[in-house]
Design an enzyme around this catalytic site. Structure first.
Site, PDB file in Angstrom:
ATOM      1  CB  THR A  87     -13.493  22.355  35.612  1.00 17.15           C
ATOM      2  OG1 THR A  87     -14.674  21.831  35.013  1.00 17.15           O
ATOM      3  CG2 THR A  87     -13.295  21.727  36.981  1.00 17.15           C
TER       4      THR A  87
ATOM      5  CB  ALA B 289       0.579  36.434  32.916  1.00 17.36           C
ATOM      6  CB  THR B 290      -0.369  34.315  27.962  1.00 19.10           C
ATOM      7  OG1 THR B 290       1.044  34.497  28.042  1.00 19.10           O
ATOM      8  CG2 THR B 290      -0.807  34.443  26.514  1.00 19.10           C
TER       9      THR B 290
ATOM     10  CG  HIS C  33       5.294  30.337  35.566  1.00 18.41           C
ATOM     11  ND1 HIS C  33       6.518  30.478  34.957  1.00 18.41           N
ATOM     12  CD2 HIS C  33       4.406  30.962  34.776  1.00 18.41           C
ATOM     13  CE1 HIS C  33       6.366  31.168  33.835  1.00 18.41           C
ATOM     14  NE2 HIS C  33       5.089  31.473  33.714  1.00 18.41           N
TER      15      HIS C  33
ATOM     16  CD  GLN D  37       9.088  38.824  35.293  1.00 18.81           C
ATOM     17  OE1 GLN D  37       9.651  38.591  36.371  1.00 18.81           O
ATOM     18  NE2 GLN D  37       9.003  37.911  34.330  1.00 18.81           N
TER      19      GLN D  37
ATOM     20  CB  CYS E  40       7.295  34.286  25.574  1.00 17.73           C
ATOM     21  SG  CYS E  40       6.482  33.790  27.099  1.00 17.73           S
TER      22      CYS E  40
ATOM     23  CB  SER F  66       1.991  34.182  35.366  1.00 14.95           C
ATOM     24  OG  SER F  66       1.760  32.949  34.743  1.00 14.95           O
TER      25      SER F  66
ATOM     26  CG  ASN G 122       9.689  40.401  30.105  1.00 10.44           C
ATOM     27  OD1 ASN G 122       9.193  41.456  29.721  1.00 10.44           O
ATOM     28  ND2 ASN G 122      10.095  39.474  29.248  1.00 10.44           N
TER      29      ASN G 122
END
Length: 383
Positions: free
Chosen positions: A239, A73-74, A203, A181, A325, A201, A153
């Protein structure tokens, strides 16, 4: 080793075993480069990426061609904000965002301000909410982009994203939302909104770390931030992470299938956690909106307790007092400060975020542990 009960799913989720099983063959058996279209190894990888892109598109109500795979996401947020700013400097330099955004947005805005962007940071109310009217009032003829987080978040507060996006479009600007989120927890249908860009994201929804995506509505002007091969329709060179993409696709499919039952289940467990703690400590405050929030998230402020000591003592449960973070920062949460909390109360706030494997027994154990620790810490503080 006895592991604590994991209640920090907003920081990261474990990889779902079904996701892991799906991605493993793409490390060894189907290891081809998705850009190598001259042999079966590359074609197999390309087909897997296409299938995953469709799975994610189905979850989001988007077209597969509107999705750009990234490292998380960042990176998606960097591409969205910087890419739109660069592509629209002839139109204006004004960007609007919110004080409670993730640092991935706030830090990019600081960077863009050094390049000449004019940034407006909207002040939320005590529940962490902003209104479409606030956004409209802040817009000028130079506004090129508005970025508002879908679900916070730290507090779980859900913004009225569809209505805000509508207002932004009415004023002729583009709209981005950090939905990290929200994806997999809330129903999303991008075909029915005016959202131009959405970041996510893997994860956070039981896929591995290192894979994410950016939704870019067709015809949205965007300058690539990573050159070297013009992959992903020229949006993001490099890639493709085929195992990660396969995992994200499977995670999206699983989230879509489970959302209707999982969201209410988690809301029941979250409410049970809150009731159990507040029954013993009625002065505990629930931070953020109680009406508009994620089903899995609660952020509780414990008055008259040393925040650092509290968090260090909650060793039977894995929780946090803010974004992962910013965990290394000694400053109080900028999100809670924006809601009007004092430094002491912000430090003494704990985020509990539940997940797919959280059980009623886990919640009951967590309640008893929190009660025990807070009672000890409250007594020690008064001595």
């Amino acid at each position: 080793m006895q592991y604590p009960i994991y209640l920090d799913h907003n920081a990261t989720t474990p990889v779902d075993p079904r996701v892991l099983e799906t991605m493993l063959p793409y490390f060894t058996q189907h290891f081809g480069n998705a850009a190598s279209r001259t042999h079966v190894f590359g074609l197999k990888a390309e087909d897997a990426v296409a299938h995953a892109r469709q799975q994610l598109a189905d979850l989001l109500g988007a077209s597969p061609v509107e999705l750009v795979f990234t490292g998380g996401a960042t990176e998606s947020i960097n591409l969205a904000l910087k890419g739109v700013f660069e592509a629209n400097q002839h139109r204006g330099n004004h960007i609007i965002t919110v004080q409670t955004e993730h640092k991935a947005v706030l830090d990019v805005c600081e960077h863009l301000a050094q390049l000449g962007a004019d940034i407006t940071y909207l002040q939320p109310d005590a529940d962490g909410l902003i209104t479409p009217e606030q956004v409209t009032a802040a817009m000028t003829p130079a506004t090129v982009l508005v970025s508002v987080m879908w679900a916070n978040n730290e507090t779980g507060t859900i913004q009225p994203i569809a209505a805000i996006a509508e207002r932004v479009h009415d004023q002729g600007a583009l709209f981005h939302t950090d939905a990290t989120q929200a994806v997999g927890k809330l129903p999303i249908d991008l075909g029915q909104t005016k959202i131009d860009l959405l970041s996510l994201s893997g994860h956070k929804l039981y896929a591995p770390k290192g894979i994410g995506a950016l939704y870019v509505r067709k015809k949205t002007p965007l300058i690539a931030q990573q050159d070297g091969g013009r992959h992903e329709r020229g949006r993001r060179s490099g890639t493709l992470n085929v195992p990660g993409i396969v995992a994200l696709g499977k995670a999206a499919e699983l989230a879509q299938a489970a959302m209707a039952t999982e969201a209410p289940r988690l809301a029941v467990l979250r409410d049970r956690l809150e009731r159990g703690i507040l029954a013993h400590f009625p002065d505990v405050r629930i931070n953020g909106s109680q009406m508009h929030r994620l089903p899995n998230t609660t952020n509780l402020a414990f008055p008259n307790v040393d925040g650092e000591a509290l968090l260090m003592s909650l060793n039977e449960i894995a929780v946090s007092n803010g974004s992962a973070c910013t965990a290394a920062s000694t400053d109080p949460s900028h999100v809670l400060k924006a809601l009007g909390l004092s430094d002491d109360l912000a430090y003494a706030s704990v985020r509990f975020s539940l997940g797919r494997h959280t059980t009623e027994a886990d919640i009951d154990k967590a309640i008893q542990h929190v009660i025990s620790v807070v009672e000890q810490r409250s007594v020690s503080l008064l001595k």
